[in-house]
Design an enzyme around this catalytic site. Structure first.
Site, PDB file in Angstrom:
ATOM      1  N   SER A 250       8.592 -16.598  -0.489  1.00  0.00           N
ATOM      2  CA  SER A 250       8.541 -17.187   0.783  1.00  0.00           C
ATOM      3  C   SER A 250       9.294 -18.436   0.915  1.00  0.00           C
ATOM      4  CB  SER A 250       6.972 -17.531   1.299  1.00  0.00           C
ATOM      5  OG  SER A 250       6.335 -18.526   0.625  1.00  0.00           O
TER       6      SER A 250
ATOM      7  N   HIS B  54      21.422 -19.407  15.821  1.00  0.00           N
ATOM      8  CA  HIS B  54      23.007 -19.203  15.449  1.00  0.00           C
ATOM      9  C   HIS B  54      23.395 -18.144  15.917  1.00  0.00           C
ATOM     10  CE1 HIS B  54      22.219 -22.010  11.734  1.00  0.00           C
ATOM     11  NE2 HIS B  54      22.430 -22.771  13.025  1.00  0.00           N
TER      12      HIS B  54
END
Length: 515
Positions: free
Chosen positions: A207, A178
């Site tokens: 995580s 992105h």
């Protein structure tokens, strides 16, 4: 911007990627002033489960069913990533009662609406009891959510994870997929954002792998506390199988739109009536052979295909004065394209010009098969007010015979097993010449009668097939095909000569006041 100016439109999803940041800022400013909402740019859209979706979010129908997006659940979700949205919808279907609403805001540096904008909105939806947020490194959008959490603006449990923790493993700045996902200063790192969210009160796993268990635990606690009454599962409508796969598996038989029996282009090479293109070239097939395959669906003897080629050669043109050529010439001189010129000439073909071959064959066959004498045949036609097709010519006569007719007759007498229909036409001609010198057997009548002999004597057609060939109009097709060659030639000839627009001379027109 044009859509925003419509008073009935309040929310716009911009799917496009690569929108210039300056344009995005203008859109954002306009939206804020006018109390409107932008989702995107670079978004896959959003979905309210069981109700509505905009954009490409949630993927295929099969994926919507798999992720239980056909009915609302209790979880709100907002993400920067569209691809990860689909992944999280799947996770929510596994460990919760599913999604209520999900939004992907897009990964540009300047999103039209932020994570916190949507979290605050989801917080005000009564059906949503748990909010899941998926951010990413780069930019500081997540910190507005941190502030909202600290200020107590969000009353529902928030589970958040910011992706991109692996950026720390690289020695230099990393740009992810992105536009806004790039490792900048420490505050923009995924680790810093995750820490800030956790300190503000969000549930943050250690995580991404820990995100699914964290969602499961939080959901189960809300169920145990009576906050969530899990949505009752329903049986969704079955997704119809794609037609192409169903046909391939033999489950359905779809009706065909076109039926073709003369050729096939699905194999390694095209075929004409089952004869491969390479065979046509290797065996030195001519135009007549190809016509026999595509028109009659069989390979006719060489004397037959040679006759077909002779008909095409002899009928290709008959000068510029006949109606078809005249029309084509006039159209070409008007500057029209080739197809228009050709069609203008072909449209004149009919009972009075070149289109009498089928009728000649039909009438000669009927009269001969019924054993009518020439007198009986001609006089019966006269009694019906019908001119005998294939008899008569504007120029040719008893003393000025059509050379084309003579050549075709000579060939047929030398090569055809039988010419009974042609001989009958000749006898009819003898009778009609006794009435007028121009009532000769013309090329239409000659081809029509000889084609009857070809079909009958080659022993390759049944009587029913012969009748069908004449009825359909095969024989006129020969004239159309042949004359197209000449009409195209006239078109090119006029262009080559650069002839001007045609205007018929006044002296060739009789202007009369009387009918």
């Amino acid at each position: 911007m044009e859509a925003f100016k419509q008073p009935t439109i309040r929310v716009i999803a911009i799917i496009a990627e690569g929108v210039p940041e300056g344009d995005t800022k203008k859109l954002i400013a306009y939206a804020r002033i006018n109390n409107k909402v932008i989702i995107g740019p670079a978004t896959v859209g959003g979905i309210q489960a069981g109700a509505f979706k905009i954009g490409d979010t949630a993927g295929t129908l099969e994926n919507i069913i798999h992720c239980k997006l056909y009915r609302p659940g209790s979880v709100g979700f907002v993400s920067k990533s569209g691809g990860m949205s689909n992944e999280l919808y799947n996770v929510l279907a596994r460990v919760t009662d599913g999604l209520y609403e999900g939004i992907a805001i897009g990964g540009d540096v300047y999103p039209g609406s932020t994570l916190s904008d949507h979290v605050l909105r989801l917080n005000n939806i009564p059906q949503i009891k748990l909010i899941v947020v998926l951010g990413e490194l780069g930019g500081r959008d997540e910190y507005s959510l941190v502030e909202a959490l600290k200020q107590g603006k969000v009353s529902k449990p928030v589970i958040a994870w910011v992706s991109g923790t692996c950026a720390k493993l690289f020695k230099s700045e990393v740009q992810f997929g992105h536009a806004g996902a790039k490792s900048g200063g420490d505050l923009e790192s995924a680790q810093a954002k995750n820490k800030a969210l956790e300190e503000a009160g969000a549930i943050v796993p250690t995580s991404f792998e820990g995100l699914e268990p964290a969602i499961k635990i939080a959901f189960q606690k809300l169920v145990e506390d009576g906050v969530i009454l899990p949505t009752q599962e329903i049986v969704p409508p079955s997704v119809p199988e794609d037609l192409s796969s169903a046909i391939k598996s033999g489950k359905v038989r779809a009706p065909t739109h076109i039926v073709s029996t003369i050729c096939d282009d699905r194999g390694e090479e095209p075929t004409y009536a089952g004869v491969a293109m390479s065979t046509i070239i290797e065996k030195d097939f001519g135009v007549g052979d190809v016509i026999s395959l595509l028109w009659f669906k069989r390979s006719l003897p060489r004397y037959c295909t040679k006759f077909i080629e002779m008909c095409i050669l002899l009928c290709a043109d008959h000068g510029p004065c006949v109606s078809g050529a005249h029309n084509t010439i006039v159209t070409s001189r008007a500057g029209k394209d080739l197809v228009s010129c050709l069609v203008s000439g072909l449209l004149t073909i009919g009972p009075r010009f070149g289109g009498a071959i089928d009728d000649a064959a039909r009438y000669f066959k009927d009269a001969n098969d019924r054993k009518l004498s020439p007198y009986e045949f001609v006089e019966s036609m006269k009694g019906k007010g019908i001119r005998v097709p294939g008899i008569g010519h504007r120029i040719k006569s008893r003393d000025n015979r059509d050379k084309r007719v003579e050549l075709l007759q000579q060939y047929a007498r030398s090569h055809f097993p039988s010419v009974k229909y042609m001989e009958y036409a000749v006898i009819v001609e003898t009778y009609t010449l006794s009435k007028a010198s121009n009532l000769v057997l013309n090329v239409d009548g000659c081809i029509g009668s000889l084609f009857l002999d070809l079909l009958a004597s080659c022993a390759m057609f049944s009587q029913q097939e012969i009748d069908e060939i004449i009825e359909i109009g095969y024989l006129n097709g020969l004239f159309v095909l042949a004359r197209s060659i000449g009409l195209i030639g006239h078109t090119f000839d006029q262009r080559r000569l650069k002839q001007p627009l045609y205007r018929h001379p006044w002296e060739d027109v009789l202007y009369s006041k009387y009918v």
